[in-house]
Scaffold this motif. Structure first.
Motif, PDB file in Angstrom:
ATOM      1  N   LYS A 254      -3.284  15.810  33.626  1.00  0.00           N
ATOM      2  CA  LYS A 254      -2.223  16.758  33.334  1.00  0.00           C
ATOM      3  C   LYS A 254      -1.236  16.215  32.327  1.00  0.00           C
ATOM      4  O   LYS A 254      -0.587  16.955  31.613  1.00  0.00           O
ATOM      5  CB  LYS A 254      -1.482  17.095  34.630  1.00  0.00           C
ATOM      6  CG  LYS A 254      -2.388  17.756  35.609  1.00  0.00           C
ATOM      7  CD  LYS A 254      -1.636  18.209  36.810  1.00  0.00           C
ATOM      8  CE  LYS A 254      -2.588  18.999  37.693  1.00  0.00           C
ATOM      9  NZ  LYS A 254      -1.939  19.486  38.880  1.00  0.00           N
TER      10      LYS A 254
ATOM     11  N   LYS B 257     -10.758   1.870  41.185  1.00  0.00           N
ATOM     12  CA  LYS B 257      -9.641   2.210  42.073  1.00  0.00           C
ATOM     13  C   LYS B 257      -9.255   3.684  41.967  1.00  0.00           C
ATOM     14  O   LYS B 257      -8.412   4.169  42.706  1.00  0.00           O
ATOM     15  CB  LYS B 257      -8.429   1.343  41.735  1.00  0.00           C
ATOM     16  CG  LYS B 257      -8.553  -0.083  42.225  1.00  0.00           C
ATOM     17  CD  LYS B 257      -8.124  -0.205  43.668  1.00  0.00           C
ATOM     18  CE  LYS B 257      -8.301  -1.612  44.196  1.00  0.00           C
ATOM     19  NZ  LYS B 257      -9.653  -1.941  44.581  1.00  0.00           N
TER      20      LYS B 257
ATOM     21  N   ASN C  67       0.235   2.880  44.853  1.00  0.00           N
ATOM     22  CA  ASN C  67       0.903   1.611  44.559  1.00  0.00           C
ATOM     23  C   ASN C  67       2.395   1.670  44.809  1.00  0.00           C
ATOM     24  O   ASN C  67       2.983   0.749  45.318  1.00  0.00           O
ATOM     25  CB  ASN C  67       0.700   1.252  43.093  1.00  0.00           C
ATOM     26  CG  ASN C  67      -0.634   0.635  42.866  1.00  0.00           C
ATOM     27  OD1 ASN C  67      -1.451   0.600  43.781  1.00  0.00           O
ATOM     28  ND2 ASN C  67      -0.873   0.150  41.681  1.00  0.00           N
TER      29      ASN C  67
ATOM     30  N   ILE D 243      -8.843   7.492  42.424  1.00  0.00           N
ATOM     31  CA  ILE D 243      -9.091   8.377  43.558  1.00  0.00           C
ATOM     32  C   ILE D 243      -9.299   9.821  43.094  1.00  0.00           C
ATOM     33  O   ILE D 243      -9.373  10.727  43.895  1.00  0.00           O
ATOM     34  CB  ILE D 243      -7.942   8.306  44.577  1.00  0.00           C
ATOM     35  CG1 ILE D 243      -6.609   8.654  43.919  1.00  0.00           C
ATOM     36  CG2 ILE D 243      -7.863   6.929  45.219  1.00  0.00           C
ATOM     37  CD1 ILE D 243      -5.464   8.810  44.896  1.00  0.00           C
ATOM     38  N   LYS D 244      -9.348  10.006  41.788  1.00  0.00           N
ATOM     39  CA  LYS D 244      -9.614  11.320  41.187  1.00  0.00           C
ATOM     40  C   LYS D 244      -8.581  12.378  41.568  1.00  0.00           C
ATOM     41  O   LYS D 244      -8.912  13.511  41.872  1.00  0.00           O
ATOM     42  CB  LYS D 244     -11.005  11.810  41.580  1.00  0.00           C
ATOM     43  CG  LYS D 244     -12.104  10.860  41.145  1.00  0.00           C
ATOM     44  CD  LYS D 244     -13.458  11.468  41.270  1.00  0.00           C
ATOM     45  CE  LYS D 244     -14.523  10.618  40.628  1.00  0.00           C
ATOM     46  NZ  LYS D 244     -14.478   9.195  41.033  1.00  0.00           N
ATOM     47  N   CYS D 245      -7.319  11.987  41.567  1.00  0.00           N
ATOM     48  CA  CYS D 245      -6.284  12.955  41.900  1.00  0.00           C
ATOM     49  C   CYS D 245      -5.955  13.832  40.704  1.00  0.00           C
ATOM     50  O   CYS D 245      -5.443  14.931  40.859  1.00  0.00           O
ATOM     51  CB  CYS D 245      -5.025  12.245  42.385  1.00  0.00           C
ATOM     52  SG  CYS D 245      -4.182  11.293  41.105  1.00  0.00           S
ATOM     53  N   GLY D 246      -6.256  13.339  39.501  1.00  0.00           N
ATOM     54  CA  GLY D 246      -6.114  14.179  38.324  1.00  0.00           C
ATOM     55  C   GLY D 246      -4.711  14.284  37.754  1.00  0.00           C
ATOM     56  O   GLY D 246      -4.453  15.082  36.854  1.00  0.00           O
ATOM     57  N   LEU D 247      -3.764  13.481  38.260  1.00  0.00           N
ATOM     58  CA  LEU D 247      -2.405  13.530  37.699  1.00  0.00           C
ATOM     59  C   LEU D 247      -2.403  13.139  36.223  1.00  0.00           C
ATOM     60  O   LEU D 247      -1.671  13.684  35.412  1.00  0.00           O
ATOM     61  CB  LEU D 247      -1.497  12.568  38.461  1.00  0.00           C
ATOM     62  CG  LEU D 247      -0.849  13.066  39.737  1.00  0.00           C
ATOM     63  CD1 LEU D 247      -0.013  11.962  40.337  1.00  0.00           C
ATOM     64  CD2 LEU D 247       0.023  14.270  39.454  1.00  0.00           C
TER      65      LEU D 247
ATOM     66  N   THR E 103      -6.320  -4.363  40.645  1.00  0.00           N
ATOM     67  CA  THR E 103      -5.753  -3.029  40.858  1.00  0.00           C
ATOM     68  C   THR E 103      -5.820  -2.160  39.615  1.00  0.00           C
ATOM     69  O   THR E 103      -5.564  -0.972  39.672  1.00  0.00           O
ATOM     70  CB  THR E 103      -4.279  -3.130  41.274  1.00  0.00           C
ATOM     71  OG1 THR E 103      -3.597  -3.923  40.308  1.00  0.00           O
ATOM     72  CG2 THR E 103      -4.119  -3.754  42.622  1.00  0.00           C
TER      73      THR E 103
ATOM     74  N   GLN F 176       6.516   7.729  44.513  1.00  0.00           N
ATOM     75  CA  GLN F 176       7.000   8.414  43.312  1.00  0.00           C
ATOM     76  C   GLN F 176       7.812   9.633  43.695  1.00  0.00           C
ATOM     77  O   GLN F 176       7.638  10.189  44.764  1.00  0.00           O
ATOM     78  CB  GLN F 176       5.805   8.884  42.464  1.00  0.00           C
ATOM     79  CG  GLN F 176       4.932   7.763  41.961  1.00  0.00           C
ATOM     80  CD  GLN F 176       3.574   8.270  41.512  1.00  0.00           C
ATOM     81  OE1 GLN F 176       2.981   9.127  42.152  1.00  0.00           O
ATOM     82  NE2 GLN F 176       3.072   7.738  40.420  1.00  0.00           N
TER      83      GLN F 176
ATOM     84  N   GLU G 251       2.310   6.510  33.352  1.00  0.00           N
ATOM     85  CA  GLU G 251       3.575   6.914  33.973  1.00  0.00           C
ATOM     86  C   GLU G 251       3.334   7.535  35.342  1.00  0.00           C
ATOM     87  O   GLU G 251       4.161   7.423  36.228  1.00  0.00           O
ATOM     88  CB  GLU G 251       4.279   7.971  33.112  1.00  0.00           C
ATOM     89  CG  GLU G 251       4.612   7.534  31.725  1.00  0.00           C
ATOM     90  CD  GLU G 251       5.992   6.931  31.654  1.00  0.00           C
ATOM     91  OE1 GLU G 251       6.856   7.367  32.420  1.00  0.00           O
ATOM     92  OE2 GLU G 251       6.194   6.032  30.832  1.00  0.00           O
ATOM     93  N   VAL G 252       2.205   8.224  35.487  1.00  0.00           N
ATOM     94  CA  VAL G 252       2.004   8.985  36.714  1.00  0.00           C
ATOM     95  C   VAL G 252       0.931   8.415  37.619  1.00  0.00           C
ATOM     96  O   VAL G 252       0.915   8.720  38.802  1.00  0.00           O
ATOM     97  CB  VAL G 252       1.660  10.455  36.413  1.00  0.00           C
ATOM     98  CG1 VAL G 252       2.864  11.181  35.867  1.00  0.00           C
ATOM     99  CG2 VAL G 252       0.496  10.563  35.467  1.00  0.00           C
ATOM    100  N   CYS G 253       0.038   7.594  37.086  1.00  0.00           N
ATOM    101  CA  CYS G 253      -1.100   7.148  37.906  1.00  0.00           C
ATOM    102  C   CYS G 253      -0.597   6.464  39.176  1.00  0.00           C
ATOM    103  O   CYS G 253       0.081   5.452  39.110  1.00  0.00           O
ATOM    104  CB  CYS G 253      -1.998   6.183  37.144  1.00  0.00           C
ATOM    105  SG  CYS G 253      -3.365   5.577  38.160  1.00  0.00           S
ATOM    106  N   PRO G 254      -0.904   7.042  40.351  1.00  0.00           N
ATOM    107  CA  PRO G 254      -0.383   6.445  41.584  1.00  0.00           C
ATOM    108  C   PRO G 254      -1.047   5.117  41.931  1.00  0.00           C
ATOM    109  O   PRO G 254      -0.542   4.375  42.752  1.00  0.00           O
ATOM    110  CB  PRO G 254      -0.682   7.505  42.647  1.00  0.00           C
ATOM    111  CG  PRO G 254      -1.803   8.294  42.118  1.00  0.00           C
ATOM    112  CD  PRO G 254      -1.710   8.249  40.623  1.00  0.00           C
ATOM    113  N   LYS G 255      -2.197   4.843  41.318  1.00  0.00           N
ATOM    114  CA  LYS G 255      -2.885   3.599  41.624  1.00  0.00           C
ATOM    115  C   LYS G 255      -2.639   2.529  40.562  1.00  0.00           C
ATOM    116  O   LYS G 255      -3.116   1.414  40.681  1.00  0.00           O
ATOM    117  CB  LYS G 255      -4.391   3.843  41.757  1.00  0.00           C
ATOM    118  CG  LYS G 255      -4.768   4.815  42.854  1.00  0.00           C
ATOM    119  CD  LYS G 255      -4.314   4.349  44.220  1.00  0.00           C
ATOM    120  CE  LYS G 255      -5.377   3.514  44.902  1.00  0.00           C
ATOM    121  NZ  LYS G 255      -4.912   3.093  46.237  1.00  0.00           N
ATOM    122  N   GLY G 256      -1.938   2.875  39.504  1.00  0.00           N
ATOM    123  CA  GLY G 256      -1.612   1.885  38.480  1.00  0.00           C
ATOM    124  C   GLY G 256      -2.826   1.387  37.714  1.00  0.00           C
ATOM    125  O   GLY G 256      -2.888   0.229  37.313  1.00  0.00           O
TER     126      GLY G 256
END
Lengths: 408, 426
Positions: free
Chosen positions: A383, A374, B421, A376-380, A369, B424, A332-337
């Motif tokens: 959480k 891919k 991607n 980036i270790k943002c850690g979302l 992708t 959000q 749901e949160v992973c910005p890189k999918g």
């Protein structure tokens, strides 16, 4: 017009009207058997609940035909508890369940839904989303309603928005019958949360593996001390306790040759005395049939069986698998999918089979992708993970193993 | 009065043109003229369901229904550009054919646009090519020069026989209330009008004006020695309407082409790009796939951006996108200029509050390079950077919107901004 023609056509018209009116009628439930029920407040709740997070899929959409068959089968066997949530199946679950249950009398099923904490920016949102959910499910009230997924990260938002007060209002209005919460946090938070309200029930992750791994027994005890009944989620760890490794499977077969892993896991969870119902996220009719059979002639587990469960849990823990239940909350949160659950599932299979060849092949089937590199270790993701997995680090581990497999 | 009609129309058009021009160049933008262009408005209506756009679009259509395709000679920057060229070259005009090919061109272009891709129309739509040409985009310049050359030899051939917008407005013009017509009692058939008509739509021998290709420039009215040409409600003549076979076939096949184009537009929109590219987009443009399919490359947003971080379509990504290595290197926190400027809905109209909660990228700190100078903490507009128990600087990724401010202020180059991607809500 001749008399004969007149009679013929009026008969046809009458027949047509009857067929049409028949379509509108609510389905009548023919009972073919009955799963065990437990008494909760003033209703009887089936011990097996239909979890709607892993519905049958047809490509990207929900397979409505299979779902209807499953619902009909469940209703015929008295398993009339349905548990859905806002975010399930890309927010399509509620609509699908609403469509299917519309054909049944409102009193004949028990519907549970959950309020998505992460969506709430203000107190007004709580009611807004509640009304949206009622519309999607096509019902006037929910039998069970929960604050969804209280954990380390959502607990602040849940408090700031004052969800409890707003939802209590809805309960007073009769739009919620029983009000509870679902929980994925630490025992410390739970101790705090149970005092927030006079909860009707709590939904916890209980199974024989998590009893120690995520301190499920501590959570269970806290809730039991407060006298709050428990609804069990993830009794099979998202299928993790169904597809047992060879070693674990051998252990089960050795002690109980007739048991299947699914039956064993479900019975273990249902044998806890404070449990109202055990939710299982079933994805096809066969699973539904198997599970219902388990609960039709349900027997509590004896001490020997519980001991075997402990041993199996130890075997699983020793294999170094990742404790992912494929709930997809991270996605749901992973910005890189990145397809985290799929990657972990591949890794777990690799850990069990030790086949580098298969890891390599299956990993390549993921799209570019979706792969671990891919990240980036943002850690979302961490959480949002109900299992508190350190996902970025685990992904790096998988990536390393994959690189090794590629070379070797 | 009648002689002056042409001059009045031309002066208004020139004023609009010049205001538009300095608007595109980002100098001064008093009137959002480019918000009332046909193609961008149409796209906003179908993809954004924007009420404002719908109202403007409906007004646009009603305006054309009343006055004919006066847009072409009053508002269209490409039209006025062509008019300026003809004013300079002053060639005699000749009768131009009204070919059916344009219906098919228009059906294909608008079909694909309706299906969800601006892929074809962005190279031919008069507004888009003009503004991309003015902002020095190679494709725009080439098309503008080509049309300029065409205008020198064939006058408004582009408007009457190629332009997809002109084609649609022409069809509406056929049934518009106000029409150009020749008063047969007054007319001497001197052919003054025919020789002066830039779109070659008058046949003075037969005293007919083709209102479909007529762009309502009023040149003929001003030139007529007998004041025989009128612009107004045409007195009814009894003509029994009977569509010819050829017309029917053309209409039917154009509709079929339109249907195929819509379908292929849908497919194109889905398959044209994979989300592999690491591209950061302005807030409100959702994802690379959508941006690629919706952006008309008119570059208005680039001129509007105060920090100059937006760049034109290039080899990396063929639509407008953010490049943090340009300009001020970060996206201003209290600014939604690009969203305000975008006429086509490619960058959604978002409020300032929405922008401040939209994640367009993600910042990540390399803890090995970080020297704990805390400049990032002081400058982060969303207070997403904190110090953890060990004294390390960490980014609270739940709050980060990827504006790049921290990277700008970092002394040790320890922060990297990653593309995501899909944008959000934070």
């Amino acid at each position: 017009m001749k008399r004969r023609e007149f009679i013929l056509s009026s008969l046809l018209a009458a027949g047509g009207t009857m067929i049409l009116s028949g379509c509108n009628k609510k389905n009548i439930i023919k009972s073919e058997g009955e799963v065990v029920k437990r008494k909760f407040k003033d209703i009887n709740v089936p011990l097996l609940g239909f979890g709607c997070m892993r519905l049958p899929m047809d490509g990207k959409n929900i397979d409505m035909i299979e779902l209807e068959k499953m619902t009909e089968y469940a209703m015929m066997h008295g398993a009339n508890y349905f548990d859905t949530a806002y975010m399930y199946v890309d927010e399509m679950s509620e609509t699908a369940i609403g469509k299917v249950l519309k054909k049944y009398d409102r009193n004949s099923f028990i519907l549970a839904d959950k309020s998505p904490i992460y969506k709430m920016n203000s107190r007004e949102d709580v009611r807004k989303i509640f009304d949206e959910q009622r519309k999607k499910c096509q019902v006037d009230y929910f039998d069970f309603y929960m604050c969804h997924n209280i954990n380390l990260n959502t607990v602040d938002q849940y408090k700031n928005v004052k969800m409890v007060e707003e939802l209590d209002k809805l309960k007073q209005e009769g739009k919620i019958k029983y009000f509870g919460f679902s929980f994925h946090g630490t025992p410390e938070i739970l101790k705090d949360v149970v005092n927030d309200y006079d909860w009707d029930f709590a939904q916890l992750q209980v199974n024989y593996l998590d009893w120690d791994v995520v301190k499920a027994h501590e959570q269970y005890n806290i809730v039991q001390e407060k006298g709050i009944p428990v609804i069990v989620m993830e009794p099979l760890r998202g299928g993790g306790l169904v597809n047992l490794s060879e070693k674990a499977m051998a252990k089960l077969k050795e002690s109980y040759p007739k048991s299947t892993p699914a039956e064993f896991g479900l019975r273990w969870a249902a044998s806890q005395n404070n449990v109202i119902t055990v939710l299982s996220g079933m994805s096809n009719l066969q699973q539904m049939k198997d599970n219902i059979a388990t609960f039709e002639n349900f027997q509590l587990m004896n001490d020997d069986e519980i001991k075997t469960a402990d041993e199996i849990a130890k075997i699983i823990q020793s294999q170094g698998e990742i404790n992912c239940t494929a709930c997809k909350y991270c996605m749901e949160v992973c910005p890189k999918g990145i397809n985290i659950p799929a990657i972990f599932s591949l890794y777990n299979q690799y850990k069990v089979t030790k086949s580098a060849f298969h890891l390599k092949i299956y990993y390549e089937t993921l799209s570019e992708t979706e792969k671990a590199d891919k990240c980036i270790k943002c850690g979302l993701c961490t959480k949002n993970c109900p299992q508190n997995l350190q996902i970025p680090e685990l992904l790096a581990t998988v990536e390393k193993e994959y690189e090794k497999a590629k070379q070797g | 009065m009648k002689e002056k009609l042409f001059i009045i129309r031309l002066s208004i058009a020139l004023i609009i043109f010049i205001t538009g021009l300095i608007g595109i160049l980002g100098i001064f933008y008093p009137l959002p003229i480019f918000n009332i262009q046909f193609t961008p408005l149409y796209q906003r209506v179908i993809i954004d369901f924007s009420i404002i756009a719908l109202v403007l679009f409906t007004l646009f259509i009603i305006f054309t229904l009343l006055f004919g395709r006066i847009y072409c000679s009053l508002l269209c920057p490409m039209g006025i550009y062509q008019e300026i060229i003809t004013l300079i070259t002053k060639r005699d005009n000749e009768k131009q054919p009204n070919r059916a090919v344009k219906y098919f061109i228009s059906a294909i272009l608008f079909g694909v646009l309706t299906g969800g891709s601006t892929l074809l129309i962005k190279y031919i739509d008069p507004y888009t090519i003009f503004s991309s040409g003015i902002t020095l985009t190679i494709t725009g310049i080439i098309t503008i020069v080509l049309i300029g050359i065409l205008t020198i030899f064939k006058n408004r051939f582009f408007c009457t026989n190629i332009c997809p917008v002109g084609c649609i407005l022409g069809l509406i013009s056929k049934i518009s209330l106000f029409k150009m017509y020749i008063d047969k009692n007054e007319c001497l058939s001197c052919s003054m009008c025919e020789r002066n008509c830039p779109s070659g739509c008058i046949e003075s021998d037969e005293q007919i004006i083709d209102n479909e290709t007529c762009i309502k420039c009023f040149k003929c009215i001003s030139n007529c020695p007998k004041e025989a040409i009128h612009y107004g409600i045409k007195p009814k003549e009894k003509i029994k309407y009977s569509p010819k076979r050829r017309e029917l076939i053309t209409t039917a096949s154009a509709l079929i082409v339109l249907g195929i184009a819509i379908k292929s537009g849908i497919e194109l929109g889905k398959n044209i790009i994979k989300k592999t590219k690491e591209i950061i987009l302005p807030p409100g443009s959702v994802d690379t796939e959508r941006m690629y399919n919706k952006c008309l490359n008119c570059n208005l947003c680039i001129k509007a951006c105060p920090n100059k971080i937006l760049v034109k379509s290039n080899k990396e990504f063929e639509a407008v996108h953010i490049d943090y290595s340009k300009g001020e290197n970060y996206c201003k926190y209290d600014c939604i200029e690009c969203s305000k400027a975008c006429p086509s809905g490619a960058i959604k109209k978002i409020t300032l509050e929405e922008k401040q909660r939209t994640r367009i990228a993600m910042a990540v700190i390399d803890s090995e390079k970080c020297q704990n100078c805390r400049e990032c903490i002081n400058n982060c507009p969303v207070k997403a950077i904190n110090i953890n128990e060990k004294g390390q600087i960490i980014i609270n990724s739940s709050n980060c919107i990827g504006c790049g401010t921290c990277k700008k202020y970092c002394n040790n180059n320890a922060i990297e901004i990653f593309a995501i991607n899909e944008q959000q809500r934070v």
